[in-house]
Design a protein around this motif. Structure first.
Motif, short mmCIF file in Angstrom:
data_model
loop_
_atom_site.label_atom_id
_atom_site.label_comp_id
_atom_site.label_asym_id
_atom_site.label_seq_id
_atom_site.Cartn_x
_atom_site.Cartn_y
_atom_site.Cartn_z
N ALA A 56 0.85 -1.20 0.00
CA ALA A 56 0.00 0.00 0.00
C ALA A 56 0.88 1.24 0.00
CB ALA A 56 -0.90 0.00 1.23
N TRP A 115 -11.35 0.05 4.15
CA TRP A 115 -12.48 -0.07 3.23
C TRP A 115 -13.01 1.29 2.80
CZ3 TRP A 115 -17.92 0.80 3.95
CH2 TRP A 115 -18.70 0.33 2.88
N GLU A 175 -11.29 3.19 -0.05
CA GLU A 175 -11.28 2.53 -1.36
C GLU A 175 -11.57 3.51 -2.50
OE1 GLU A 175 -14.32 -0.35 -1.88
OE2 GLU A 175 -13.36 -1.32 -3.58
N ILE A 200 -3.20 0.30 -3.70
CA ILE A 200 -3.14 -0.98 -3.00
C ILE A 200 -3.02 -2.08 -4.04
CG2 ILE A 200 -4.34 -2.54 -1.43
CD1 ILE A 200 -5.82 -0.10 -0.32
N ARG A 256 -6.27 -5.57 -3.03
CA ARG A 256 -7.25 -5.01 -2.10
C ARG A 256 -7.88 -6.08 -1.21
NH1 ARG A 256 -8.53 0.23 -2.58
NH2 ARG A 256 -7.73 1.32 -4.41
N TYR A 285 -7.72 -5.82 2.80
CA TYR A 285 -8.88 -5.69 3.68
C TYR A 285 -8.92 -6.78 4.74
CZ TYR A 285 -10.65 -2.49 0.10
OH TYR A 285 -10.81 -1.45 -0.78
#
Length: 284
Positions: free
Chosen positions: A116, A188, A191, A198, A201, A205
């Protein structure tokens, strides 16, 4: 039965210390304001025209009121107190130190281990992290800890101050649940913002949130102790004790994050443990 005994047996949400009680509620009220503004900026995509100055102003807007408002409009319990005795000062010091360490050091674990990165169109950075995010983090962390502290207090006081194995297990479960929920929701909700890059994803998460929750499984219960633990119950903390407690909490998190690096490694390439080399291979 006295009021004190009733409060101890029935449990309560907010602190019985007037300065802390007022500050906790103020931080929660301010959270509603800045989160609403943040949500509107994301929903309208106004951030797309933001650059260094605009992002920096946004960072100041969400964080400075946590200091400015209680300073200029103190509650009745704080009016005759020196600044260093006021709970909101200690709360801001604790969060500021913890958040600084998190941004300056731990963000690189996100870069290397979680895949990330930040791609904000800004030049004003500190150790590759946009400076305005240091201020935004302060607002986020003040809100998180102001929301979770009453939950922990309600649980802890529901037992009437008694210690038990069941109470300890329950505390661990609650802290872990709140920590994972907080970490997951932050990942989240970001997003929709394209400046957060990222690589995977789904892993971010699920598994990445487990890494991020390391911050909070330590900080939530540690922060809740301010002004309420010591040789004597409800002993007021000094600023130095507050700072030392925050930095000690940060060191515990630092160790746990590095244990993750050694044992689990990267979630992007889970078969190999990627060494933590600061800015190794990362350009936001």
């Amino acid at each position: 039965m006295t009021q004190k005994t009733e409060n101890t047996q029935s449990g309560y949400w907010f602190s019985k210390i007037p300065s802390k009680n007022w500050s906790e509620k103020f931080f929660l009220y301010w959270s509603l304001v800045w989160i609403t503004v943040f949500s509107l900026i994301v929903a309208t995509e106004a951030y797309k025209v933001f650059y260094d100055v605009e992002f920096f102003i946004l960072g100041l807007f969400v964080s400075l009121p946590c200091v400015v408002i209680p300073y200029f409009f103190p509650c009745a319990a704080d009016k005759d107190k020196p600044l260093w005795d006021r709970y909101w000062v200690k709360a801001n010091v604790w969060i500021a130190l913890f958040g600084f360490v998190g941004n300056y050091f731990w963000t690189h674990y996100f870069f290397v281990l979680l895949g990330a990165t930040y791609k904000f169109p800004v030049d004003f950075r500190l150790n590759e992290v946009p400076v305005f995010l240091y201020f935004v983090t302060h607002a986020y962390f003040i809100s998180y800890h102001s929301a979770t502290t009453p939950i922990l207090r309600r649980y802890w006081t529901a037992f009437g101050g008694k210690k038990s194995t069941l109470k300890t297990i329950g505390s661990v479960v609650i802290v872990f649940a709140m920590a994972y929920f907080t970490a997951f929701m932050e990942a989240w909700t970001m997003e929709k913002v394209p400046y957060y890059s990222i690589q995977d994803r789904e892993r971010m998460y699920t598994i990445g949130s487990a890494f991020y929750m390391i911050y909070f499984i330590i900080s939530f219960p540690m922060y809740a102790r301010i002004d309420e633990t010591g040789p004597q119950k409800n002993e007021k903390w000094s600023l130095s004790r507050t700072a030392i407690d925050s930095l000690a909490s940060a060191m515990i998190v630092f160790c746990l994050c590095d244990f993750w690096r050694l044992i689990i490694g990267s979630i992007i390439n889970p078969t190999n443990s990627i060494p933590f080399l600061g800015t190794h291979g990362i350009k936001a």
